[in-house]
Design an enzyme around this catalytic site. Structure first.
Site, short mmCIF file in Angstrom:
data_model
loop_
_atom_site.label_atom_id
_atom_site.label_comp_id
_atom_site.label_asym_id
_atom_site.label_seq_id
_atom_site.Cartn_x
_atom_site.Cartn_y
_atom_site.Cartn_z
N ARG A 1 -3.47 -1.24 -6.68
CA ARG A 1 -2.68 -2.48 -6.61
C ARG A 1 -3.15 -3.37 -7.75
O ARG A 1 -4.23 -3.17 -8.30
CB ARG A 1 -2.87 -3.18 -5.27
N GLY B 1 -5.52 -10.79 7.35
CA GLY B 1 -5.41 -10.94 8.80
C GLY B 1 -4.99 -9.68 9.51
O GLY B 1 -5.04 -9.59 10.74
N SER C 1 10.93 -43.80 -15.18
CA SER C 1 9.82 -42.94 -14.84
C SER C 1 9.82 -42.82 -13.32
O SER C 1 9.76 -43.82 -12.61
CB SER C 1 8.51 -43.54 -15.34
N LYS D 1 0.83 -1.20 0.00
CA LYS D 1 0.00 0.00 0.00
C LYS D 1 0.87 1.26 0.00
O LYS D 1 0.66 2.18 -0.80
CB LYS D 1 -0.91 -0.02 1.23
N CYS E 1 5.84 -39.59 -13.03
CA CYS E 1 4.44 -39.98 -13.15
C CYS E 1 3.74 -39.97 -11.80
O CYS E 1 2.62 -40.42 -11.69
CB CYS E 1 4.31 -41.34 -13.82
N MET F 1 -4.52 -5.56 10.69
CA MET F 1 -5.41 -4.61 11.35
C MET F 1 -6.23 -3.83 10.34
O MET F 1 -5.74 -3.40 9.30
CB MET F 1 -4.61 -3.63 12.20
N ARG G 1 -3.33 3.08 8.46
CA ARG G 1 -3.60 1.91 7.62
C ARG G 1 -2.44 0.94 7.65
O ARG G 1 -1.29 1.34 7.50
CB ARG G 1 -3.84 2.35 6.16
N TYR H 1 9.67 -35.38 -19.74
CA TYR H 1 8.24 -35.13 -19.67
C TYR H 1 7.74 -35.24 -18.23
O TYR H 1 8.41 -35.82 -17.37
CB TYR H 1 7.45 -36.10 -20.55
N HIS I 1 -16.20 -9.01 1.16
CA HIS I 1 -15.16 -9.95 1.60
C HIS I 1 -15.36 -11.32 0.96
O HIS I 1 -14.43 -11.90 0.40
CB HIS I 1 -15.19 -10.05 3.13
P1 ADP Z 1 -7.84 -2.19 3.19
O1 ADP Z 1 -6.46 -2.65 3.16
O2 ADP Z 1 -8.73 -3.05 4.03
O3 ADP Z 1 -8.38 -1.91 1.83
P2 ADP Z 1 -7.40 0.62 3.52
O4 ADP Z 1 -6.27 1.07 4.34
O5 ADP Z 1 -7.24 0.67 2.07
O6 ADP Z 1 -7.84 -0.80 4.01
O7 ADP Z 1 -8.64 1.49 3.94
C1 ADP Z 1 -9.93 1.17 3.58
C2 ADP Z 1 -10.67 2.37 3.12
O8 ADP Z 1 -10.58 3.41 4.05
C3 ADP Z 1 -10.13 2.97 1.84
O9 ADP Z 1 -10.59 2.32 0.73
C4 ADP Z 1 -10.68 4.37 1.94
O10 ADP Z 1 -11.99 4.38 1.46
C5 ADP Z 1 -10.66 4.64 3.40
N1 ADP Z 1 -9.51 5.48 3.71
C6 ADP Z 1 -8.28 5.11 4.10
N2 ADP Z 1 -7.50 6.17 4.28
C7 ADP Z 1 -8.25 7.26 4.01
C8 ADP Z 1 -8.01 8.66 4.01
N3 ADP Z 1 -6.83 9.13 4.31
N4 ADP Z 1 -9.03 9.46 3.67
C9 ADP Z 1 -10.23 8.95 3.35
N5 ADP Z 1 -10.53 7.67 3.33
C10 ADP Z 1 -9.54 6.81 3.66
MG MG Z 2 -7.76 -0.68 0.63
#
Ligand code: ADP
Ligand code: MG
Ligand code: MG
Length: 887
Positions: A352, A105, A777, A26, A844, A107, A96, A864, A468
């Site tokens: 991504r 998994g 084989s 990210k 095989c 946060m 984030r 093969y 999800h």
């Molecule tokens: P994930 O990895 O679960 O996608 P993110 O870190 O991308 O989590 O955050 C999820 C959502 O939170 C983003 O898609 C966005 O909509 C919102 N978000 C994250 N950071 C910001 C920010 N700085 N301003 C506004 N929205 C945010």
């Molecule tokens: Mg995201």
């Protein structure tokens, strides 16, 4: 001095896309987007190295980190004119997590951090909108309490539901500023009541609480399990991204959304995504409100009456289209984008490479190659061979009658049938008992991963195409129908209500992930075929690969299917499977139970014509391609009658007393049949069996060659050889039979006699065995069993425990143990070639269809690989990728 913090913002960044190891996926991509000049809220990334330092030092922070974070906050202040914690020029941030690979998994993101009882007023004044300010604050309390303080968000949702019910509101967006204020009061009281301390008001405390929570989440159970399932090393660590907030919840001109630059389900080249007006963060994914389509076209296709982003906010939409096209070109891959629109202005929050179904992956790779964005070789390299499995699974027969009981979104293609279960634990349990299940949930969360793994398919009643359940199912290649809103899961009574029908756990349903239908009962399915983009990628793979791909097949149906999947011959025809048919097993049993050679020969006479016609048919289907036939391999007692009925039947056929037969059966008992009287040992003690089979093979070869005009060169394979003399003994009989058949038929027969290498002794003595063997084989199932001394049939009980305790990383019966068993393979290949240059080498075992094992086979230079028919396309692709890697 180590640099722990990297800033980004306003067209510049200290990091870049290539820094994923240090900044996480990210963070690296946020930096890259900034450098490209895209609108990204400024922020900074705390490195994965800081996370590793944290764990190496008893969960403490590096000394300079605090100062670095302060400096980075100053950097944001310079760019935005806003200062963290300063009510006069309020800056709020999101915190984030971000590992190298996206990891469910980890946060969850905390938004609106920096709000408290004082700053919320400043936010209201600043925006001129107090509804917006309180909405943000209540979101912050919920998220922070949940992910940082460990108080489940459901307690807040309950409070909110109660309030909405009392006030007669349906949507969150219906609440006024005052009403939100009241909710916030209840939230804060709840926090204090549950945790015994008030909700933290100090922004610095909030910030470091969140940073610490991200680092800690690297070692939570969810993350550990996920890493184990996906072979992600602990040493990677996670980064933390702190970023200035932009607000999608500032009223009707604001919005938030997610999109893919191409359709992740079909691969179609069309921007595809969803958004919500006046919303924040994960509202879209959480399925709280039903999201709207981004483009008009998608809206029309979906038959939705809610306006698209294109219609609603044309300027922001156009900006987004331009950016999405630019990002796809820049990364040369389909992108998964997250964005927010604040009062009409577009902000990018993530990009991504997007997860996609196998079908979409093929289409995207083929089209990007045709567009000149990537090369054919890159297209081939982009497809995960294992994912092709999805396309090699059945779909519902279009002619089948469909008893549709519900309808949802086609979230992940393919069809699946199974019993209903309502929990992931139940799914896992059923799976362990060999039952097939459909996991039915309101929605799924990261805690459901194990249940999703265990299920044949997933059905949710809430959530969109980016929920999800949908995202994870696509990643796993499992059929999924999401958001089937007409169905109701009644957790309390454990029932599924569907159009007046009440279904219980254990009732069978079918889901069609390609069109979103939920059907009652099991439905006839169609077998897959290889065409279109799939065929194209296969064609390109075939140009690249060096190794041939054969199949393990003994029935005409399997052989034909394998041919249609591109098999270039049969690498293993297990003759014993041909003896289990009703009409044959009796003759087989007669043969085994006879106590004289004469008796055996009599029974073998009956089997000869059946074997001959089996082989002739296989030779015809393979039309001149090589066919390796293995002589009878398993211990004889596998064929013996077990029930009284069966014993009586065989006794009658043999004209002996039941008792005598029972005695003979007992005499054949072995303590350890896997290491007992089997393989070439049978041919040494009862050569007449091998002779009959050799005759059947050669006569069939003559017959098929005459019939089709294709020359047939059978490869006769002697199993379980440990001694050269075993092979010599059997080979002498085979050669003699070949001479006889040639004399009788007047036809010339070209054939090879070779051996399986499936005992360590055979690998060690390969140079000697190669004096007689014309091919090797590698029977890696048995070779793994005999090298480890682990019985394949008994391994399940402890291998899983080994895996959990990290004693082994992978089941050696699934993916070749390269260090041990692989070493034997490598050695035997070298020794074999030293004696007989150009000796034909193949594999095989089950491993012939496993991409990692195939890579090893390429390294060792095998000629093969041979695998089950359904895995042939996977092997073709994996062999091509292995060839590219080796270059
Ligand atoms: P994930 O990895 O679960 O996608 P993110 O870190 O991308 O989590 O955050 C999820 C959502 O939170 C983003 O898609 C966005 O909509 C919102 N978000 C994250 N950071 C910001 C920010 N700085 N301003 C506004 N929205 C945010
Ligand atoms: Mg995201
Ligand atoms: Mg998330």
């Amino acid at each position: 001095m180590t640099k722990w913090v990297y800033t980004f913002g306003d067209g510049a960044a200290e990091g870049r896309a290539g820094d994923k190891n240090l900044l996480g996926g990210k963070g690296a991509n946020l930096a890259e987007m900034c450098s490209l000049g895209l609108p990204v809220p400024p922020g900074f990334t705390i490195t994965t190295e800081a996370c590793n330092w944290y764990y190496a030092n008893g969960r403490a922070y590096p000394e300079t980190l605090k100062a670095d974070v302060t400096a980075a906050l100053d950097h944001i202040a310079k760019l935005t004119g806003r200062r963290f914690g300063d009510p006069a020029r309020l800056l709020l941030v999101s915190v984030r997590s971000g590992a190298r690979a996206s990891m469910p998994g980890m946060m969850d993101t905390v938004l609106n951090l920096g709000l408290n009882d004082e700053t919320v007023e400043a936010l209201a004044a600043d925006a001129g909108d107090s509804r917006f300010a309180y909405d943000s604050y209540r979101r912050f309390i919920t998220m922070y309490s949940d992910v940082v303080m460990g108080l489940d968000h459901e307690v807040f949702e309950e409070i909110l539901e109660d309030q909405k019910a009392q006030l007669g509101h349906e949507l969150d967006t219906d609440l006024t500023a005052e009403e939100w204020q009241e909710v916030i009061g209840l939230y804060k009281a709840k926090v204090e009541e549950e945790l015994g301390r008030p909700f933290p008001q100090d922004p610095q405390e909030q910030l470091w609480g969140a940073i610490g929570a991200v680092f800690s989440s690297w070692m939570n159970n969810r993350a550990i399990t996920y890493r184990r399932l996906h072979d992600i090393p602990e040493s990677w660590g996670t980064a933390v991204n702190v970023q200035a907030m932009v607000f999608g919840n500032m009223g009707e001109t604001s919005a938030t959304g997610v999109a893919f630059t191409r359709n992740p389900s079909t691969g179609e080249k069309a921007l595809y995504g969803e958004f919500l007006v006046n919303a924040q963060g994960e509202d879209v994914v959480a399925g709280i409100r039903t999201p709207q389509n981004i483009t008009e076209r998608a809206r029309i296709d979906a038959g939705s009456d809610k306006p698209s982003l294109q219609k609603l906010m044309p300027e922001a939409f156009q900006a987004f289209v331009d950016i999405s096209e630019r990002l796809e070109k820049h990364y040369r891959d389909m992108q998964d984008l997250e964005f927010t629109i604040e009062r009409g202005k577009l902000w990018m929050l993530q990009t991504r490479s997007g997860k996609r179904t196998a079908k979409a992956a093929l289409k995207i790779a083929v089209e990007m190659a045709s567009e000149g964005l990537i090369t054919e070789e890159e297209a081939v390299a982009r497809i995960d061979p294992a994912s092709l499995d999805q396309l090699l699974h059945p779909t519902i027969d279009p002619k089948a009658e469909r008893n549709v009981i519900g309808m949802g979104l086609p979230a992940s293609p393919g069809a699946a049938t199974g019993e209903i279960v309502f929990s992931s634990d139940a799914a896992e349990e059923a799976r362990a008992q060999g039952r097939k299940v459909i996991l039915v949930r309101v929605e799924t969360s990261p805690e459901d991963i194990h249940g999703m793994h265990a299920a044949e398919g997933i059905l949710t009643t809430r959530g969109g195409m980016t929920s999800h359940a949908a995202v994870v199912a696509r990643g796993m290649g499992k059929p999924c129908v999401s958001g089937a809103g007409s169905l109701r899961v009644d957790i309390r009574n454990g029932t599924l209500l569907a159009m007046g029908v009440t279904l219980k756990p254990g009732d069978v349903i079918t889901i069609d992930g390609s069109n979103g239908q939920v059907l009652k009962g099991a439905v006839p399915m169609l077998q897959p075929e290889l065409s279109g983009d799939f065929a194209k990628i296969m064609e390109w793979a075939d140009k690249i690969r060096r190794m041939k791909v054969r199949t393990n097949a003994e029935t005409p149906a399997d052989a034909r299917m394998a041919r249609s999947f591109g098999a270039e011959g049969i690498g293993l025809c297990r003759t014993e499977h041909m003896f289990f048919d009703d009409d044959r097993i009796v003759a087989m049993r007669e043969m085994i139970l006879a106590d004289t050679e004469e008796g055996r020969r009599g029974a073998l006479e009956k089997l000869l014509p059946m074997q001959r016609s089996d082989f002739a048919e296989l030779f015809e289907i393979m039309a001149g391609l090589p066919v390796t036939i293995r002589l009878l391999d398993p211990p004889l007692h596998e064929f013996l009658p077990k029930t009284e009925e069966e014993i009586a039947e065989v006794a009658a056929a043999m004209n002996v007393a039941d008792d005598k037969l029972r005695q003979r059966t007992e005499a054949l008992h072995e303590f350890n049949p896997m290491l007992g009287h089997r393989g070439c040992r049978l041919a040494v003690t009862y050569p007449e069996i091998a002779e009959m089979q050799a005759r059947a093979i050669f006569e069939a070869a003559v017959e098929a060659a005459q019939k089709t005009g294709n020359p047939v060169v059978p490869e006769v394979m002697v199993p379980l050889v440990g001694l050269k003399k075993e092979l010599d003994f059997v080979k002498a009989r085979i050669d003699a039979v070949a001479d006889e058949v040639m004399a009788e038929s007047g036809a010339q027969i070209d054939y090879l006699v070779g051996t399986m290498i499936e005992l360590p002794r055979a690998a060690i003595r390969a140079h000697v065995i190669a004096e007689s063997a014309e091919f090797f084989s590698f029977g890696t199932n048995d070779l793994t069993q005999t090298t480890f001394g682990i019985s394949r049939d008994d391994a399940a009980s402890f291998l899983e425990s080994y895996r959990q305790k990290n004693v082994i990383e992978q089941d050696p019966f699934v993916s070749l143990d390269i260090d041990g068993v692989g070493e034997l393979v490598r050695m035997a290949a070298e020794k074999g070639r030293a004696t007989r240059a150009g000796i034909k080498l193949g594999i095989c075992g089950e491993h012939g269809g496993d991409p990692a094992s195939i890579r090893f086979c390429e390294e060792v230079g095998l000629d093969y690989v041979s695998c089950s028919p359904f895995r042939v396309p996977i092997a073709r692709l994996a062999a091509a990728q292995a060839a590219v890697r080796k270059r």
